[in-house]
Motif scaffolding. Structure first.
Motif, PDB file in Angstrom:
ATOM      1  N   ASN A 259       0.236  -1.589   1.091  1.00 44.61           N
ATOM      2  CA  ASN A 259       0.662  -2.895   1.667  1.00 44.61           C
ATOM      3  C   ASN A 259       0.164  -4.157   0.686  1.00 44.61           C
ATOM      4  OD1 ASN A 259       2.001  -1.997   4.123  1.00 44.61           O
ATOM      5  ND2 ASN A 259      -0.117  -1.194   4.726  1.00 44.61           N
ATOM      6  N   ARG A 260      -0.954  -4.000   0.161  1.00 45.46           N
ATOM      7  CA  ARG A 260      -1.137  -5.156  -0.482  1.00 45.46           C
ATOM      8  C   ARG A 260      -0.446  -5.315  -1.733  1.00 45.46           C
ATOM      9  NH1 ARG A 260      -5.012  -8.954  -1.071  1.00 45.46           N
ATOM     10  NH2 ARG A 260      -6.155  -8.188   0.582  1.00 45.46           N
ATOM     11  N   GLU A 261      -0.044  -4.174  -2.679  1.00 43.76           N
ATOM     12  CA  GLU A 261       0.872  -4.228  -3.883  1.00 43.76           C
ATOM     13  C   GLU A 261       2.435  -4.622  -3.257  1.00 43.76           C
ATOM     14  OE1 GLU A 261      -1.063  -1.871  -3.001  1.00 43.76           O
ATOM     15  OE2 GLU A 261      -2.655  -1.636  -4.709  1.00 43.76           O
ATOM     16  N   GLU A 262       2.904  -4.111  -2.225  1.00 42.94           N
ATOM     17  CA  GLU A 262       4.177  -4.577  -1.734  1.00 42.94           C
ATOM     18  C   GLU A 262       4.216  -5.989  -1.317  1.00 42.94           C
ATOM     19  OE1 GLU A 262       4.736   0.236  -0.049  1.00 42.94           O
ATOM     20  OE2 GLU A 262       4.042  -1.563   1.581  1.00 42.94           O
ATOM     21  N   LEU A 263       3.191  -6.406  -0.746  1.00 41.22           N
ATOM     22  CA  LEU A 263       3.359  -7.766  -0.291  1.00 41.22           C
ATOM     23  C   LEU A 263       3.245  -8.706  -1.628  1.00 41.22           C
ATOM     24  CD1 LEU A 263       2.641 -10.276   1.918  1.00 41.22           C
ATOM     25  CD2 LEU A 263       0.261  -9.751   1.630  1.00 41.22           C
ATOM     26  N   GLU A 264       2.526  -8.384  -2.757  1.00 32.30           N
ATOM     27  CA  GLU A 264       2.704  -9.352  -4.031  1.00 32.30           C
ATOM     28  C   GLU A 264       4.062  -9.253  -4.509  1.00 32.30           C
ATOM     29  OE1 GLU A 264       0.335 -11.133  -5.068  1.00 32.30           O
ATOM     30  OE2 GLU A 264      -0.891 -10.849  -3.478  1.00 32.30           O
ATOM     31  N   GLN A 265       4.708  -8.130  -4.435  1.00 35.26           N
ATOM     32  CA  GLN A 265       5.931  -7.838  -4.670  1.00 35.26           C
ATOM     33  C   GLN A 265       6.863  -8.738  -4.015  1.00 35.26           C
ATOM     34  OE1 GLN A 265       6.422  -3.362  -4.365  1.00 35.26           O
ATOM     35  NE2 GLN A 265       7.248  -3.413  -6.347  1.00 35.26           N
ATOM     36  N   LEU A 266       7.037  -8.744  -2.673  1.00 31.84           N
ATOM     37  CA  LEU A 266       7.687  -9.870  -1.755  1.00 31.84           C
ATOM     38  C   LEU A 266       7.393 -11.207  -2.314  1.00 31.84           C
ATOM     39  CD1 LEU A 266       7.357  -7.958   1.614  1.00 31.84           C
ATOM     40  CD2 LEU A 266       9.324  -7.851   0.147  1.00 31.84           C
TER      41      LEU A 266
ATOM     42  N   SER B 280       9.554   4.935  11.530  1.00 31.58           N
ATOM     43  CA  SER B 280       8.819   4.298  12.329  1.00 31.58           C
ATOM     44  C   SER B 280       7.348   4.612  12.252  1.00 31.58           C
ATOM     45  CB  SER B 280       9.316   4.632  13.588  1.00 31.58           C
ATOM     46  OG  SER B 280       8.310   3.978  14.782  1.00 31.58           O
ATOM     47  N   GLY B 281       6.207   3.493  12.105  1.00 32.31           N
ATOM     48  CA  GLY B 281       4.906   3.767  11.932  1.00 32.31           C
ATOM     49  C   GLY B 281       4.601   3.742  10.626  1.00 32.31           C
ATOM     50  N   SER B 282       5.437   3.327   9.763  1.00 32.75           N
ATOM     51  CA  SER B 282       5.006   3.359   8.093  1.00 32.75           C
ATOM     52  C   SER B 282       4.393   2.178   7.835  1.00 32.75           C
ATOM     53  CB  SER B 282       6.293   4.094   7.299  1.00 32.75           C
ATOM     54  OG  SER B 282       7.303   3.199   7.477  1.00 32.75           O
ATOM     55  N   GLY B 283       4.602   1.028   8.817  1.00 32.66           N
ATOM     56  CA  GLY B 283       3.960  -0.197   8.298  1.00 32.66           C
ATOM     57  C   GLY B 283       4.904  -1.415   8.067  1.00 32.66           C
TER      58      GLY B 283
ATOM     59  N   LYS C 109       8.548   2.893   2.134  1.00 31.99           N
ATOM     60  CA  LYS C 109       7.388   3.154   2.699  1.00 31.99           C
ATOM     61  C   LYS C 109       7.336   4.390   3.331  1.00 31.99           C
ATOM     62  CE  LYS C 109       5.137  -0.063   4.495  1.00 31.99           C
ATOM     63  NZ  LYS C 109       4.202  -0.224   3.636  1.00 31.99           N
ATOM     64  N   SER C 110       6.220   5.100   3.535  1.00 33.02           N
ATOM     65  CA  SER C 110       6.021   6.472   4.093  1.00 33.02           C
ATOM     66  C   SER C 110       4.983   6.575   5.127  1.00 33.02           C
ATOM     67  CB  SER C 110       6.022   7.655   3.032  1.00 33.02           C
ATOM     68  OG  SER C 110       5.131   7.386   2.246  1.00 33.02           O
ATOM     69  N   LEU C 111       4.957   7.462   6.028  1.00 30.66           N
ATOM     70  CA  LEU C 111       3.812   7.852   6.577  1.00 30.66           C
ATOM     71  C   LEU C 111       2.477   8.435   5.809  1.00 30.66           C
ATOM     72  CD1 LEU C 111       5.411   9.532   9.709  1.00 30.66           C
ATOM     73  CD2 LEU C 111       4.794   7.256   9.448  1.00 30.66           C
TER      74      LEU C 111
END
Length: 313
Positions: free
Chosen positions: A28-35, A57-60, A202-204
């Protein structure tokens, strides 16, 4: 008594903070930085684009969207003079989707009160006016697969055309989160697809391989290091594998499971969660007419086989 109440409240607060802390874990942190990087490009270059966040669903996905909104607004909306501030807006896609429903959902996300009525032209004009006056530069659409799933090709094309116009006219950053069907939005309109700058998949969580298992354990450790809600050793497979079996890698279920066990411990005036709290709060699910066995009390060798864990842990 007062000391116990303070201790209980402190542990309960940690249970509530679990969802907030999720973004620090997994990818999540890396994806947040990408966004945030994509959004910065939109602001500085004044050139709109879009991003897809795709996953089960449920992958964040929702957690990532909301954390992105918070960080963007902290960076732009709250750090600049009000007349030059840029804002991000979270929009929950309606379950009964049509172009008019989408316009109403956008206006609701903008904070328009009451029953939102009007013709297509009127709703579009109100959206345009609010985007200009409130300086919305990022629109975050959650559960957007409903646009693709519940209307015909003609309506999806109409929606895609409108969204392309938003990107071009207002130089906004649009983020669409949902299941894999969200990607169909790009195949409907080639010009809209060309404006897609990033797709995050994203994945579970998984234990199918030793590497996936390590990522899962790392997630648990990071979560606990952030909040310190237990002294349980999450590297112990007799702890982490039953927890995985109970939640199936679903981040939402994992958060709910841990929160429930933490609250259970707080209500018993303890200052940390124990393994016994996980056992006590486990709720079996019905699978093919049979209740699932409690993974915390199941024989470990049987549990490993059921999860397909054929490597050493």
């Amino acid at each position: 008594m007062a000391m116990n109440a303070h201790k209980d409240n402190k542990l309960k607060a940690k249970a509530k903070m679990l969802t907030e802390k999720t973004y620090d874990c997994a990818t999540n942190r890396e994806e947040l930085e990408q966004l945030l990087s994509e959004a910065t490009n939109v602001i500085e270059l004044n050139n709109g684009c879009c991003t897809l966040i795709v996953g089960d669903s449920g992958s964040g996905k929702t957690t990532l969207l909301k954390k992105f909104k918070t960080h963007f607004n902290e960076q732009y909306a709250n750090a600049a003079p009000i007349e030059s501030s840029e804002q991000a807006c979270y929009i929950r896609s309606p379950s009964n989707m049509s172009p008019l429903d989408l316009y109403r959902a956008i206006l609701k996300g903008f904070g328009e009160p009451g029953l939102i009525e009007g013709t297509e032209v009127q709703l579009r004009n109100r959206i345009a006016k609010q985007m200009q006056t409130k300086r919305y530069r990022v629109l975050l659409f959650d559960e957007f697969q409903q646009v693709v799933e519940k209307v015909g090709i003609k309506s999806v094309r109409q929606i895609a055309d409108y969204l392309k116009e938003l990107v071009d006219e207002f130089n906004v950053y649009l983020v669409f989160a949902g299941t894999s069907k969200v990607q169909n939005l790009l195949s409907i309109n080639e010009q809209f697809a060309s404006r897609n700058s990033l797709t995050i998949k994203k994945s579970l969580l998984s234990v199918s391989t030793i590497d996936n298992y390590r990522i899962y354990v790392s997630y648990l450790l990071t979560l606990n290091n952030s909040l310190n809600f237990t002294q349980i050793d999450f590297t112990d497979p007799t702890i982490n594998l039953p927890l995985f079996a109970a939640t199936k890698g679903d981040l939402r279920q994992l958060t709910q499971t841990l929160s429930k066990a933490i609250l259970y411990a707080a209500n018993r005036h303890r200052d940390e969660m124990l393994k016994s709290d996980l056992v006590s709060t486990y709720t079996p699910t019905l699978i093919k007419g049979r209740l699932q066995a409690n993974p915390y009390t199941q024989k470990f060798i049987i549990l490993k086989k059921k999860l397909g864990v054929n490597y050493e842990v």
